[in-house]
Design an enzyme around this catalytic site. Structure first.
Site, PDB file in Angstrom:
ATOM      1  NE  ARG A  46      -2.179  -0.859   3.434  1.00 23.02           N
ATOM      2  CZ  ARG A  46      -2.641  -1.184   4.623  1.00 23.02           C
ATOM      3  NH1 ARG A  46      -3.911  -1.073   4.882  1.00 23.02           N
ATOM      4  NH2 ARG A  46      -1.847  -1.617   5.588  1.00 23.02           N
ATOM      5  CD  GLU A 209       8.651 -19.976  20.528  1.00 27.19           C
ATOM      6  OE1 GLU A 209       9.199 -19.255  19.692  1.00 27.19           O
ATOM      7  OE2 GLU A 209       7.416 -20.018  20.681  1.00 27.19           O
ATOM      8  CG  HIS A 233       5.253 -24.153  13.693  1.00 25.15           C
ATOM      9  ND1 HIS A 233       5.153 -23.914  12.346  1.00 25.15           N
ATOM     10  CD2 HIS A 233       5.292 -22.921  14.271  1.00 25.15           C
ATOM     11  CE1 HIS A 233       5.130 -22.607  12.133  1.00 25.15           C
ATOM     12  NE2 HIS A 233       5.206 -21.975  13.288  1.00 25.15           N
TER      13      HIS A 233
HETATM   14  C1  BG6 Z   1       5.916 -18.628  14.571  1.00 22.71           C
HETATM   15  C2  BG6 Z   1       5.022 -18.309  15.732  1.00 22.71           C
HETATM   16  O1  BG6 Z   1       5.196 -19.265  13.554  1.00 22.71           O
HETATM   17  O2  BG6 Z   1       6.976 -19.478  14.996  1.00 22.71           O
HETATM   18  C3  BG6 Z   1       5.813 -17.699  16.868  1.00 22.71           C
HETATM   19  O3  BG6 Z   1       4.008 -17.410  15.322  1.00 22.71           O
HETATM   20  C4  BG6 Z   1       6.992 -18.550  17.232  1.00 22.71           C
HETATM   21  O4  BG6 Z   1       4.984 -17.495  18.015  1.00 22.71           O
HETATM   22  C5  BG6 Z   1       7.803 -18.916  15.990  1.00 22.71           C
HETATM   23  O5  BG6 Z   1       7.795 -17.815  18.149  1.00 22.71           O
HETATM   24  C6  BG6 Z   1       8.861 -19.924  16.338  1.00 22.71           C
HETATM   25  O6  BG6 Z   1       9.725 -20.104  15.245  1.00 22.71           O
HETATM   26  P1  BG6 Z   1      11.234 -20.515  15.453  1.00 22.71           P
HETATM   27  O7  BG6 Z   1      11.747 -20.709  14.060  1.00 22.71           O
HETATM   28  O8  BG6 Z   1      11.891 -19.391  16.184  1.00 22.71           O
HETATM   29  O9  BG6 Z   1      11.214 -21.771  16.256  1.00 22.71           O
END
Ligand code: BG6
Length: 475
Positions: A46, A209, A233
């Site tokens: 945009r 995480e 994931h």
């Molecule tokens: C993303 C999520 O798809 O994957 C995040 O939205 C998450 O919340 C991230 O932190 C984790 O990815 P990676 O590659 O850091 O393990």
């Protein structure tokens, strides 16, 4: 191996993901010489900006997020760029975009935009003639927030593109070790004969995480760990661990097998799920609710669950999944616990441990096999545990690493969909996740609070204790 030259159109070119991941990934592939000679990258969004403005924006992204320092390479990359403002919901800018595209080149349209715009952009790409029957369209997560919305997105995309043209990104599939899991399973004769419930007691899949949800309040609070991480994931990791050997490493052969795993999942009973939400830290760190800007939020920042794959291979071997924010360390792994030896010939003083295979996804990618050996030295036959440990960085030091996005974007150009989710896979994963999420919404129950910097809520320990098992420590 270089790819053919292409026109790569990046919608949402001034957005966060483009800046942090997509543009730096493209730059790295350019830098190692993977682009075909006449390749170009066209920014579209945009924002009213000209080519020079976009080049400045990209230079900044490369320096800040891509660690780019090589001035010559940066200048070469900026030379490939062009930009046009485009109105996703109106007519503005499409004719200019069309005029920038060249006949005969591979065309890839990357939609790094809100999913609510997927349908509008797909339709205009086709009606304006920007896209043809060979063009590729790439879409980012979240691909829907439930089954109905995922179906609507699939319908909107398929109205204009064939399934073979649609690339749904799950960046976990682009991670080196995730693909290594397939190599480990299907390029070695050692593991596959043991890869079933006769020999495997259970599997633990962990994506821990340390990051919080700060700054993502709006999106995350509507999503939670189940939608943000598990449905996509962790589900992909589960599929690659549990699937039958495909007959070949081709997109549909692999995806057919993954789909069968999802379809074999039992509904998860409430007592087999733990939801957590991080609380304020003793050191004064804000709570999940503060980060979400929602003092009553019942969204989970942690999930642990016991999942059963109902087929001949896995009946009786549960898969335990867990993921959460603000935990002690960043650590993702798949741990396969084999059954204990059926008989102990070494006597009561030597308790036998089970073998365990750990596939470490990040950080410190590698593969580890826990074995039992004789404790060296005098003292008779005493047993002890020892690990066969292969850390990729040590074993394969020259291999270099590439970000998941780099690999995935190059696969789009090559036209290889193996590492992308097919529409039916995504829908099946939502069909499994939806009832779990609805049950939570109906119960109105708040997730259990857990300490920041720990290993998650106490109830997740109980989930394992009940089955006489324990989580691998997050440390
Ligand atoms: C993303 C999520 O798809 O994957 C995040 O939205 C998450 O919340 C991230 O932190 C984790 O990815 P990676 O590659 O850091 O393990």
């Amino acid at each position: 191996i270089p790819v053919d030259s292409f026109d790569f159109v990046l919608f949402g070119a001034t957005g966060d993901l483009a800046k942090r991941k997509i543009l730096p990934s493209l730059f790295h592939r350019f830098q190692i010489g993977q682009f075909g000679d006449n390749s170009r990258i066209i920014g579209a969004s945009r924002s009213q900006m000209d080519r020079a403005g976009f080049q400045d924006h990209v230079r900044d992204a490369l320096e800040t997020y891509g660690g780019a320092t090589d001035k010559e390479a940066i200048a070469g990359f900026l030379d490939l760029l062009d930009y046009t403002p485009v109105d996703a919901k109106g007519d503005g800018g499409w004719d200019v975009l069309k005029s920038m595209l060249r006949e005969g080149e591979i065309r890839a349209f990357y939609l790094s935009v809100a999913p609510s715009l997927f349908g509008d952009i797909a339709s205009r790409l086709k009606s304006t003639g920007c896209a043809d029957d060979d063009s590729r369209i790439v879409v980012e997560k979240p691909f829907g927030h439930d089954l109905a919305s995922a179906q609507a997105l699939n319908t909107a995309l398929r109205a204009h593109f064939r399934e073979g043209q649609i690339y749904r990104i799950d960046h976990y599939l682009g991670k080196e070790t995730v693909q290594n899991l397939m190599a480990l399973r299907f390029a070695n004769s050692l593991f596959e004969p043991l890869w079933n419930s006769s020999h495997i007691d259970h599997v633990q899949i962990t994506v821990a995480e340390t990051v919080s949800t700060e700054g993502r309040g709006g999106y995350y609070d509507q999503s939670g760990a189940m939608r943000d991480m598990v449905q996509n994931h962790l589900m992909q990791l589960l599929c690659l661990t549990a699937m039958e050997p495909p007959s070949k490493f081709s997109p549909n052969a692999v995806r057919n097998e993954k789909l069968k795993v999802i379809e074999a999942l039992e509904p998860v009973q409430p007592e087999n799920i733990v939801r957590g939400q991080y609380r304020e830290s003793a050191a004064g760190g804000d709570s999940y609710r503060d980060h979400a800007g929602n003092p009553d939020s019942r969204t989970e920042s942690y999930v642990a669950m016991k999942v059963e794959v109902s087929n001949w291979r896995w009946a009786g071997t549960p898969f335990y999944l867990r993921t959460g924010k603000c935990l002690r360390t960043r650590e993702s792994e798949i741990a396969v616990f084999f059954r204990k030896p059926p008989h102990n010939i070494f006597g009561e003083d030597n308790e036998l441990d089970a073998n365990m295979l750990v596939i470490r996804l990040q950080p410190d990618e590698g593969i580890e096999l826990r074995t039992t050996i004789k404790d060296p030295g005098p003292g008779g036959m005493r047993l002890t545990g020892a690990n066969l440990d292969m850390t990729f960085a040590d074993s394969l030091p020259d291999s270099g690493s590439q970000d998941a996005y780099e690999r995935l974007i190059m696969d789009v150009i090559r036209g290889n969909q193996t590492l992308f989710m097919r529409g039916d896979e995504v829908e099946a994963a939502w069909a499994w996740a939806d009832p779990i999420i609805h049950a939570w919404e109906e119960s109105g129950q708040a997730p259990q609070q857990y300490d920041q910097g720990g290993s998650g809520p106490d109830d997740s320990l109980l989930l394992m204790h009940r089955d006489d098992r324990r989580w691998r420590p997050i440390e």
